[in-house]
Design a protein around this motif. Structure first.
Motif, short mmCIF file in Angstrom:
data_model
loop_
_atom_site.label_atom_id
_atom_site.label_comp_id
_atom_site.label_asym_id
_atom_site.label_seq_id
_atom_site.Cartn_x
_atom_site.Cartn_y
_atom_site.Cartn_z
N GLY A 185 0.83 -1.19 0.00
CA GLY A 185 0.00 0.00 0.00
C GLY A 185 0.86 1.24 0.00
N SER A 186 0.23 2.37 0.04
CA SER A 186 0.94 3.65 -0.03
C SER A 186 0.53 4.54 1.14
CB SER A 186 0.61 4.37 -1.35
OG SER A 186 1.02 3.61 -2.47
N PRO A 187 1.42 4.76 2.10
CA PRO A 187 1.13 5.73 3.15
C PRO A 187 0.93 7.13 2.54
CG PRO A 187 3.07 4.42 3.70
CD PRO A 187 2.75 4.15 2.27
N VAL A 188 0.01 7.89 3.11
CA VAL A 188 -0.28 9.23 2.60
C VAL A 188 0.17 10.25 3.63
CG1 VAL A 188 -2.06 10.82 1.82
CG2 VAL A 188 -2.25 8.39 1.28
N VAL A 189 1.08 11.12 3.25
CA VAL A 189 1.53 12.22 4.11
C VAL A 189 0.73 13.45 3.72
CG1 VAL A 189 3.47 13.64 4.83
CG2 VAL A 189 3.84 11.23 4.27
N LYS A 190 0.08 14.06 4.71
CA LYS A 190 -0.82 15.17 4.44
C LYS A 190 -0.51 16.33 5.37
CE LYS A 190 -5.78 16.34 4.34
NZ LYS A 190 -7.15 15.82 4.54
N THR A 191 -0.64 17.54 4.86
CA THR A 191 -0.55 18.74 5.70
C THR A 191 -1.84 19.54 5.51
OG1 THR A 191 0.54 20.04 3.97
CG2 THR A 191 1.96 18.85 5.52
N ALA A 192 -2.26 20.24 6.56
CA ALA A 192 -3.50 21.02 6.47
C ALA A 192 -3.54 22.07 7.57
CB ALA A 192 -4.72 20.11 6.58
N ASN A 193 -4.22 23.16 7.31
CA ASN A 193 -4.54 24.16 8.33
C ASN A 193 -5.81 23.71 9.05
OD1 ASN A 193 -2.40 25.74 7.34
ND2 ASN A 193 -3.75 26.77 5.88
N THR A 194 -5.78 23.68 10.38
CA THR A 194 -6.87 23.07 11.13
C THR A 194 -7.27 23.92 12.32
OG1 THR A 194 -5.99 20.88 10.54
CG2 THR A 194 -7.61 20.96 12.31
N LEU A 195 -8.58 24.06 12.53
CA LEU A 195 -9.12 24.69 13.72
C LEU A 195 -9.71 23.59 14.60
CD1 LEU A 195 -9.98 27.10 15.46
CD2 LEU A 195 -12.03 27.30 14.03
#
Length: 324
Positions: A185-195
């Motif tokens: 499988g493929s790990p997913v690295v994610k970035t996001a602005n979060t409140l």
């Protein structure tokens, strides 16, 4: 007088010369009535309009007719040059020095704001750049068994964490994700602005603005019992020799050290998403688009000590600027 006050000056014979001198950096410009009446200030007004957002350059016109209340020309000068403080003749030399020093202090704060803006912009780009730059390293660490996918938030907020630490966080989570996906499988690295709202678990941070960095896998997932122990040092579900049990506890420690926290979303057979929340680095200057208030590091950007003066063909009153 200027040398005794510790303020340098550069004579500029024409307005174009003054504009070129100001472009190299200056603390203020001293403008005489004579120079104003005999010179075309349009190039100077254009230079003022072209200033970057952090800059509001100070001008000190020397006038014989007072400010805007008694001098119609003063209103036109304010409209053209913006940040203007009039000094009416006759005046004592100490008055001129006092006004000049006030202008220099204001200009210094503008230079400080410029460096702060640059620092903030670098911080904004840092996290996303680190993730992109380390993708090849992550891929080689995964041993070619799984590919790495990235989903990166545009205009990511600046985050409070050491660059080396965020690399360690992503590396640990990616390795955990790889080991959990035994069938590939493929790990997913994610970035996001979060409140975030109020925390639901002790390891989650308080409510507020955060930059989230997550790694999600499609592996075996965790039972509630395993999830409850996930951040305990040396706890691992991996076979002997395949894991130290320090990965998630280290991630949790780094997140807490930065003022953030961690959230795990998982379930048996549903994979795992480990979300690391890093406090949004605040902004502290009126020229920044965000209303947040930052706490910048202490640093100084000295204003140059060079200066300039402008002379018209009929008068030799200086348009001086203490250059940075």
């Amino acid at each position: 007088m200027w040398s005794e006050a510790g303020i340098g000056g550069l004579a500029c014979r024409e307005v174009d010369d003054l504009c070129r001198a100001l472009a190299t950096g200056a603390g203020f410009a001293l403008v005489s009535d004579e120079a104003r009446r005999t010179s075309d200030l349009a190039p100077l007004a254009q230079w003022v309009r072209d200033q970057p957002p952090w800059s509001d350059f100070p001008f000190i016109p020397l006038t014989e007719r007072g400010g805007m209340e008694r001098n119609p020309a003063a209103s036109r000068m304010v409209a053209a040059l913006g940040n203007v403080v009039f000094l009416e003749r006759p005046f004592h030399p100490t008055s001129l020095v006092s006004v000049a020093r006030t202008a220099l202090r204001a200009r210094q704060r503008q230079y400080d704001a410029r460096q702060l803006i640059e620092e903030i912009r670098e911080a904004e780009a840092l996290l996303e750049r680190r993730v992109r730059e380390r993708r090849d390293l992550l891929q080689s660490t995964m041993g070619g068994v799984a590919s790495i996918e990235t989903v990166l938030q545009p205009d990511l907020w600046p985050a409070t964490i050491d660059p080396t630490q965020i690399e360690l966080v992503i590396l640990n989570l990616a390795i955990n994700g790889r080991d959990a996906m035994e069938g590939g499988g493929s790990p997913v690295v994610k970035t996001a602005n979060t409140l975030l709202g109020a925390p639901q678990y002790p390891e989650e941070p308080p409510a507020g603005d955060y930059v989230m960095v997550s790694v999600t896998d499609s592996g075996t997932g965790m039972t509630p019992e395993v999830r409850a122990k996930a951040f305990e040092p040396f706890f691992t579900t991996k076979p002997v020799g395949r894991g130290s049990g320090l990965g998630l506890s280290q991630v949790y420690g780094l997140a807490k050290q930065s003022g953030g926290g961690v959230r795990i979303i998982t379930g048996p057979g549903k994979g795992t998403s480990v979300q690391v929340f890093l406090p949004r680095a605040a902004r502290a200057c009126p020229w920044c688009s965000s209303p947040a208030t930052p706490t910048p590091k202490a640093w100084s950007a000295p204003i140059p000590t060079r200066s300039c003066a402008s002379r018209s063909t009929r008068a030799s009153f200086p348009l001086s600027s203490a250059a940075p």
